[in-house]
Each structure stands twice: as C-alpha cells, then as structure tokens.
Write an enzyme that holds these catalytic residues in place. Structure first.
Site, PDB file in Angstrom:
ATOM      1  N   HIS A  16     -87.236-128.312 -15.343  1.00  0.00           N
ATOM      2  CA  HIS A  16     -86.076-128.847 -14.631  1.00  0.00           C
ATOM      3  C   HIS A  16     -85.232-127.671 -14.139  1.00  0.00           C
ATOM      4  O   HIS A  16     -85.075-126.669 -14.840  1.00  0.00           O
ATOM      5  CB  HIS A  16     -85.258-129.737 -15.572  1.00  0.00           C
ATOM      6  CG  HIS A  16     -84.105-130.421 -14.909  1.00  0.00           C
ATOM      7  ND1 HIS A  16     -82.913-129.775 -14.642  1.00  0.00           N
ATOM      8  CD2 HIS A  16     -83.956-131.684 -14.460  1.00  0.00           C
ATOM      9  CE1 HIS A  16     -82.088-130.624 -14.063  1.00  0.00           C
ATOM     10  NE2 HIS A  16     -82.695-131.784 -13.926  1.00  0.00           N
ATOM     11  N   ASP A  18     -82.081-126.922 -13.851  1.00  0.00           N
ATOM     12  CA  ASP A  18     -81.011-126.450 -14.738  1.00  0.00           C
ATOM     13  C   ASP A  18     -81.579-125.774 -15.983  1.00  0.00           C
ATOM     14  O   ASP A  18     -81.008-124.802 -16.496  1.00  0.00           O
ATOM     15  CB  ASP A  18     -80.099-127.607 -15.151  1.00  0.00           C
ATOM     16  CG  ASP A  18     -79.319-128.182 -13.978  1.00  0.00           C
ATOM     17  OD1 ASP A  18     -79.002-127.407 -13.049  1.00  0.00           O
ATOM     18  OD2 ASP A  18     -79.028-129.393 -13.986  1.00  0.00           O
ATOM     19  N   LYS A  19     -82.694-126.285 -16.479  1.00  0.00           N
ATOM     20  CA  LYS A  19     -83.307-125.676 -17.656  1.00  0.00           C
ATOM     21  C   LYS A  19     -83.993-124.358 -17.320  1.00  0.00           C
ATOM     22  O   LYS A  19     -84.041-123.447 -18.154  1.00  0.00           O
ATOM     23  CB  LYS A  19     -84.310-126.650 -18.278  1.00  0.00           C
ATOM     24  CG  LYS A  19     -83.652-127.693 -19.137  1.00  0.00           C
ATOM     25  CD  LYS A  19     -83.201-127.083 -20.432  1.00  0.00           C
ATOM     26  CE  LYS A  19     -81.831-127.590 -20.809  1.00  0.00           C
ATOM     27  NZ  LYS A  19     -81.034-126.650 -21.559  1.00  0.00           N
ATOM     28  N   GLU A  44     -74.747-116.085 -16.200  1.00  0.00           N
ATOM     29  CA  GLU A  44     -74.969-117.342 -15.495  1.00  0.00           C
ATOM     30  C   GLU A  44     -76.101-117.147 -14.479  1.00  0.00           C
ATOM     31  O   GLU A  44     -76.231-116.076 -13.882  1.00  0.00           O
ATOM     32  CB  GLU A  44     -73.709-117.788 -14.754  1.00  0.00           C
ATOM     33  CG  GLU A  44     -72.448-117.783 -15.599  1.00  0.00           C
ATOM     34  CD  GLU A  44     -72.489-118.753 -16.763  1.00  0.00           C
ATOM     35  OE1 GLU A  44     -73.304-119.697 -16.730  1.00  0.00           O
ATOM     36  OE2 GLU A  44     -71.713-118.565 -17.713  1.00  0.00           O
ATOM     37  N   GLU A  57     -70.864-111.080 -17.105  1.00  0.00           N
ATOM     38  CA  GLU A  57     -70.288-109.884 -17.690  1.00  0.00           C
ATOM     39  C   GLU A  57     -71.101-109.462 -18.909  1.00  0.00           C
ATOM     40  O   GLU A  57     -71.469-110.313 -19.734  1.00  0.00           O
ATOM     41  CB  GLU A  57     -68.832-110.135 -18.117  1.00  0.00           C
ATOM     42  CG  GLU A  57     -67.916-110.536 -16.972  1.00  0.00           C
ATOM     43  CD  GLU A  57     -68.121-111.980 -16.529  1.00  0.00           C
ATOM     44  OE1 GLU A  57     -68.204-112.215 -15.302  1.00  0.00           O
ATOM     45  OE2 GLU A  57     -68.227-112.850 -17.394  1.00  0.00           O
ATOM     46  N   LYS A 176     -88.418-135.437 -16.436  1.00  0.00           N
ATOM     47  CA  LYS A 176     -87.280-136.026 -17.159  1.00  0.00           C
ATOM     48  C   LYS A 176     -87.784-137.213 -17.958  1.00  0.00           C
ATOM     49  O   LYS A 176     -88.744-137.878 -17.569  1.00  0.00           O
ATOM     50  CB  LYS A 176     -86.180-136.487 -16.186  1.00  0.00           C
ATOM     51  CG  LYS A 176     -85.608-135.399 -15.321  1.00  0.00           C
ATOM     52  CD  LYS A 176     -84.554-135.930 -14.357  1.00  0.00           C
ATOM     53  CE  LYS A 176     -83.229-136.146 -15.053  1.00  0.00           C
ATOM     54  NZ  LYS A 176     -82.136-136.438 -14.084  1.00  0.00           N
ATOM     55  N   PHE A 244     -93.538-137.305  -6.447  1.00  0.00           N
ATOM     56  CA  PHE A 244     -92.708-136.272  -7.061  1.00  0.00           C
ATOM     57  C   PHE A 244     -93.516-134.970  -7.052  1.00  0.00           C
ATOM     58  O   PHE A 244     -93.862-134.443  -8.095  1.00  0.00           O
ATOM     59  CB  PHE A 244     -92.323-136.692  -8.483  1.00  0.00           C
ATOM     60  CG  PHE A 244     -91.315-135.792  -9.172  1.00  0.00           C
ATOM     61  CD1 PHE A 244     -90.750-134.705  -8.541  1.00  0.00           C
ATOM     62  CD2 PHE A 244     -90.947-136.057 -10.481  1.00  0.00           C
ATOM     63  CE1 PHE A 244     -89.822-133.889  -9.193  1.00  0.00           C
ATOM     64  CE2 PHE A 244     -90.040-135.252 -11.145  1.00  0.00           C
ATOM     65  CZ  PHE A 244     -89.474-134.164 -10.495  1.00  0.00           C
ATOM     66  N   ASP A 252     -84.200-129.029  -6.108  1.00  0.00           N
ATOM     67  CA  ASP A 252     -82.784-129.185  -6.422  1.00  0.00           C
ATOM     68  C   ASP A 252     -82.311-127.887  -7.063  1.00  0.00           C
ATOM     69  O   ASP A 252     -82.981-127.351  -7.948  1.00  0.00           O
ATOM     70  CB  ASP A 252     -82.591-130.353  -7.393  1.00  0.00           C
ATOM     71  CG  ASP A 252     -81.134-130.746  -7.560  1.00  0.00           C
ATOM     72  OD1 ASP A 252     -80.285-130.240  -6.810  1.00  0.00           O
ATOM     73  OD2 ASP A 252     -80.846-131.553  -8.464  1.00  0.00           O
ATOM     74  N   ALA A 253     -81.160-127.387  -6.653  1.00  0.00           N
ATOM     75  CA  ALA A 253     -80.648-126.149  -7.225  1.00  0.00           C
ATOM     76  C   ALA A 253     -80.345-126.323  -8.716  1.00  0.00           C
ATOM     77  O   ALA A 253     -79.981-127.413  -9.170  1.00  0.00           O
ATOM     78  CB  ALA A 253     -79.392-125.706  -6.484  1.00  0.00           C
ATOM     79  N   ARG A 258     -75.546-126.864 -17.366  1.00  0.00           N
ATOM     80  CA  ARG A 258     -75.258-128.207 -16.828  1.00  0.00           C
ATOM     81  C   ARG A 258     -75.885-129.320 -17.654  1.00  0.00           C
ATOM     82  O   ARG A 258     -75.720-130.491 -17.305  1.00  0.00           O
ATOM     83  CB  ARG A 258     -75.745-128.315 -15.380  1.00  0.00           C
ATOM     84  CG  ARG A 258     -74.843-127.625 -14.401  1.00  0.00           C
ATOM     85  CD  ARG A 258     -74.902-128.240 -13.025  1.00  0.00           C
ATOM     86  NE  ARG A 258     -76.211-128.141 -12.407  1.00  0.00           N
ATOM     87  CZ  ARG A 258     -76.409-128.259 -11.095  1.00  0.00           C
ATOM     88  NH1 ARG A 258     -75.376-128.476 -10.287  1.00  0.00           N
ATOM     89  NH2 ARG A 258     -77.621-128.168 -10.598  1.00  0.00           N
ATOM     90  N   LYS A 259     -76.607-128.996 -18.716  1.00  0.00           N
ATOM     91  CA  LYS A 259     -77.272-130.032 -19.498  1.00  0.00           C
ATOM     92  C   LYS A 259     -76.791-129.992 -20.949  1.00  0.00           C
ATOM     93  O   LYS A 259     -77.566-129.933 -21.898  1.00  0.00           O
ATOM     94  CB  LYS A 259     -78.794-129.855 -19.415  1.00  0.00           C
ATOM     95  CG  LYS A 259     -79.354-130.258 -18.057  1.00  0.00           C
ATOM     96  CD  LYS A 259     -79.224-131.752 -17.836  1.00  0.00           C
ATOM     97  CE  LYS A 259     -79.686-132.202 -16.459  1.00  0.00           C
ATOM     98  NZ  LYS A 259     -78.706-131.899 -15.407  1.00  0.00           N
ATOM     99  N   LYS A 279     -74.984-116.970 -23.473  1.00  0.00           N
ATOM    100  CA  LYS A 279     -73.869-116.419 -24.240  1.00  0.00           C
ATOM    101  C   LYS A 279     -74.367-115.741 -25.511  1.00  0.00           C
ATOM    102  O   LYS A 279     -75.190-116.314 -26.240  1.00  0.00           O
ATOM    103  CB  LYS A 279     -72.885-117.533 -24.604  1.00  0.00           C
ATOM    104  CG  LYS A 279     -72.272-118.210 -23.397  1.00  0.00           C
ATOM    105  CD  LYS A 279     -71.379-119.375 -23.786  1.00  0.00           C
ATOM    106  CE  LYS A 279     -70.812-120.062 -22.539  1.00  0.00           C
ATOM    107  NZ  LYS A 279     -69.980-121.228 -22.884  1.00  0.00           N
ATOM    108  N   LYS A 283     -69.589-115.633 -28.880  1.00  0.00           N
ATOM    109  CA  LYS A 283     -68.974-116.776 -28.203  1.00  0.00           C
ATOM    110  C   LYS A 283     -69.083-118.001 -29.112  1.00  0.00           C
ATOM    111  O   LYS A 283     -70.175-118.488 -29.394  1.00  0.00           O
ATOM    112  CB  LYS A 283     -69.660-117.074 -26.876  1.00  0.00           C
ATOM    113  CG  LYS A 283     -69.204-116.207 -25.704  1.00  0.00           C
ATOM    114  CD  LYS A 283     -69.632-114.783 -25.798  1.00  0.00           C
ATOM    115  CE  LYS A 283     -69.376-114.028 -24.492  1.00  0.00           C
ATOM    116  NZ  LYS A 283     -69.693-112.588 -24.630  1.00  0.00           N
ATOM    117  N   ASP A 285     -68.455-121.014 -28.569  1.00  0.00           N
ATOM    118  CA  ASP A 285     -69.114-122.161 -27.939  1.00  0.00           C
ATOM    119  C   ASP A 285     -70.516-122.324 -28.511  1.00  0.00           C
ATOM    120  O   ASP A 285     -70.985-123.448 -28.725  1.00  0.00           O
ATOM    121  CB  ASP A 285     -69.235-121.953 -26.425  1.00  0.00           C
ATOM    122  CG  ASP A 285     -67.983-122.366 -25.680  1.00  0.00           C
ATOM    123  OD1 ASP A 285     -67.166-123.100 -26.249  1.00  0.00           O
ATOM    124  OD2 ASP A 285     -67.820-121.923 -24.533  1.00  0.00           O
TER     125      ASP A 285
END
Length: 402
Positions: A16, A18-19, A44, A57, A176, A244, A252-253, A258-259, A279, A283, A285
């Site tokens: 995917h 995003d992955k 990123e 960074e 998916k 597909f 798709d970008a 995002r997931k 990260k 961090k 998060d």
C-alpha cells in the site's frame, strides 16, 4: 457494553502506498541507528509515480556532522530506499526500485528541539514532544489483540507470503483487507463480512482468471480465520471495484504516518494521534506507545484484567510523564488505581521516562523496518524484535500488588 453488536477493522499490505512510505522511513531510522544508537531521526517519505522524496531532521554521528554529510552517506540512504522498494516487490513501469527518481531533503535537527531533549548537568533527557499515547490489550485472541484487526493483518500477511514464495504469482504488492465480526457477551462469535482488494497481474479481473483469484482469496481467508467464524451467512467482497492492476504509489500517492489506526488497534482503543514510523525512540509518540502496549499486555497476560487501556501523557523536554491512567473496563481483579500505583513502583521501569523506556525495552537498535507493515502490536517477540510484546513483567506486577 452492548451484548450483541458488529465491529469492523481494516488492514493494508506492505505494498500500500502509505505503507511503502512507512517502511522507507523506518529503513532510514534503522540505517542511522545502526551507525549511532543515539541518533535522532524524524524522516517523512512521499511516494508517487516513479518517485520517492525524503524530508525531515536528523542528527547522527558518522553520517551527518557539522552540517555536512559524511562521505558515502548519501549513497547509503539511497540504497536503503531502493532496497526497501525492491524487497516489497515493486518492479513495475509506474514504480520500479531501479528506475524511480529519488530526492533527499533530510537536514540537521533543530538546536532548539535538541536542547529540550538532551540530558545536560542535572537535567534528565526530556521527551521529544508533548502528547498522549495509548496502549491496549484484550483476551480476544492469543496475541491479546482485538480480533478484527488481528485477523485483517493475518489475511494480508498470508497473501504477501504466497506472493513472495510464488504460490500465488498473480498477486501484486498492493492490497487491503477488512473484517467485520459479530460480538456476543464481549467475544467474537461470527464473521459477517470480509473485504479483500488485491492488486493483480493483467487479466485477473474477468473470466476464469478472476474466478481463480477469488477462489484463492476465499481459501486463504478460511485458513487464517479460526474455525467456526466463517459461514454461509458471511458476505464476501473480493476486488469489488473490478480491475486492480495499477496500484501502489503509481495508483495513489503515499505518505508516512497516514495509517495510525491500522498500525495500532483497528479502532478498538483510543489513539493519541501520533504516528510511529520514521521516528527514533526518543520520540514518545513511538516509545511511550510501545511501553503502554507492553504494560497493558502484561496486565492481561497476568490475569489481572480481560481488557486494559493505558494512557500516558508527556511534555516536550520533561522527563517524567505528566499522568498515567489505567482502565480495565470493569474486568479487573484489582482496582485500576492499584494498577497505576503498582506500575509506578516497579523500579526497572524507571518512572517511565523516555530513557528508562528505551533502556528497558532496548529500543536504540535498528529494529523498526519490520514494524512498518501488518501492525506494530500483536507480533511475535523474537530476538531483538518487538520487545514490547514480551510478557516478562507479570511477576513484577503481581509482587507490586501484594
């Protein structure tokens, strides 16, 4: 809690878009941590048709010093990106690991952020940012994960394994899944719907080839889900939109982070909003979400609750958490306040400061690329990988409650 209800979770495959971005970002984290265990990384990734762009960074001895890249560092970064794309399986005209265009916009970490995070004098190392992080565990599956997300991940892992091995050569990397379960008395008793959309080789959207693909998916899902959940009443949607063939970043970008619900508990637990991939473990998060899962899982594994949610809160530059919250949703064998006190009293946890978390779980290592697909939680704690999935705190918790 309602006695009879439906609950749904989804997952996305390693292919995917995003992955793909998450895995590239974590490959960069691993690269820098392999050079410098104290590296600071916030990477990123943007992926689109025939292009990968990095931004963020970093601070890393032997790689980026004095505002300059060391000799060979840029080549290593590009190699890590291309190898990640190759290992996922993208060698298509619209996204090919060898021929894609690559841009690197990483630069040095802000000195103002560094001064808040770094230890100095009598100041302990502070959290890399403010925020809230959640951990969760429940007894719905052997992995102590919510069942819908656990099964959604395992479906796609199965498809990916068959694609890589050649057992399902008609599959391509992007996919998916979505699983809807009926719950009664707090337990999943039936799978009412399965959705699987998988990228495929040309021609597998019609006729005998389409039938072959759909039969394969149904068989694979049937072998992944526990017996008794699927039935003649289960509704199936396999590639419901039709063809597909164009997938991944060409279709798709993709962007890092995002997931976040796919990465955690599939919507069955709260989320603090921070993504993990790209990260380094200073961090919170990332590291605090990992320790929160570790604590919740050990509470459930110890038989102290059937469900457990834990929240931690931090302020940038401050070492100790501002708050710890435990909620066992009425399933605990002791009071939630006693569990909070027990956690804070366990010496090896060091008051849950960022440094103590990293030391206890051993997070300053290149272990993150594996986390970036099929969920960060509910995985097997093997060797250096997924240490937050260990259940080695059971004895300490019980001793602290005596």
């Amino acid at each position: 809690m309602r006695d009879d209800y439906l609950f749904t979770s989804e997952s996305v495959s390693e292919g995917h878009p995003d992955k793909v971005s998450d895995q590239i970002s974590d490959a960069i984290v691993d690269l820098f941590l392999s050079k410098d265990p104290e590296a600071r990384v916030a990477c990123e990734t943007l992926t689109t048709t025939q292009k990968v762009v990095l931004a963020g960074e970093i601070r890393c001895k032997g790689v980026y010093e004095g505002g300059q890249w060391t000799p060979g560092a840029l080549d290593e970064i590009e190699a890590a990106v291309r190898n990640t794309v190759r290992e996922i399986g993208y060698a298509q005209p619209g996204f090919h690991w060898q021929t894609l265009a690559f841009e690197n916009h990483l630069h040095g970490q802000s000195a103002h952020i560094a001064q808040g995070v770094d230890a100095s004098g009598n100041k302990d190392e502070g959290a890399g940012d403010q925020g809230i992080m959640f951990g969760f565990a429940c007894d719905e599956t052997p992995d102590l994960m919510p069942a819908a997300i656990d099964y959604s991940h395992k479906i796609l892992e199965r498809l990916a394994a068959d694609r890589h091995s050649g057992a399902a050569p008609f599959l391509e990397p992007d996919a998916k899944s979505q699983v809807t379960l009926r719950y009664r008395g707090g337990k999943p008793v039936a799978c009412t719907a399965v959705v699987v959309s998988t990228q495929h080789a040309p021609g597998y959207d019609e006729g005998e080839k389409e039938a072959e693909l759909k039969a394969y998916v149904r068989k694979a899902v049937g072998e992944v889900l526990p017996q008794g959940l699927l039935s003649d009443e289960t509704v199936w949607h396999i590639n419901p939109t039709g063809a597909f063939e164009i997938g991944g970043p060409d279709g798709d970008a993709g962007l890092t982070g995002r997931k976040i619900i796919v990465d955690t508990y599939g919507g069955a637990a709260p989320h603090g909003g921070g993504a993990f991939s790209g990260k380094d473990p200073t961090k919170v998060d990332r590291s605090a979400a990992y320790i929160a899962r570790y604590l919740a899982k050990n509470i459930v594994a110890a038989g102290l609750a059937r469900r457990c949610t834990i929240q931690l809160a931090y302020a940038i530059g401050i070492a100790r958490p501002l708050a710890l919250y435990v909620d066992t949703h009425g399933t605990g064998t002791v009071g939630d306040d006693r569990l909070e006190a027990a956690i804070l009293s366990i010496e090896k946890l060091g008051g849950l400061t960022p440094r103590a978390i990293r030391m206890h779980l051993g997070l300053n290592r290149p272990i993150y690329r594996r986390t970036a697909a099929y969920g960060h939680f509910g995985r097997k704690a093997e060797g250096d990988y997924f240490p937050w999935e260990r259940t080695d705190l059971i004895g300490d918790l019980k001793a602290a409650l005596d």
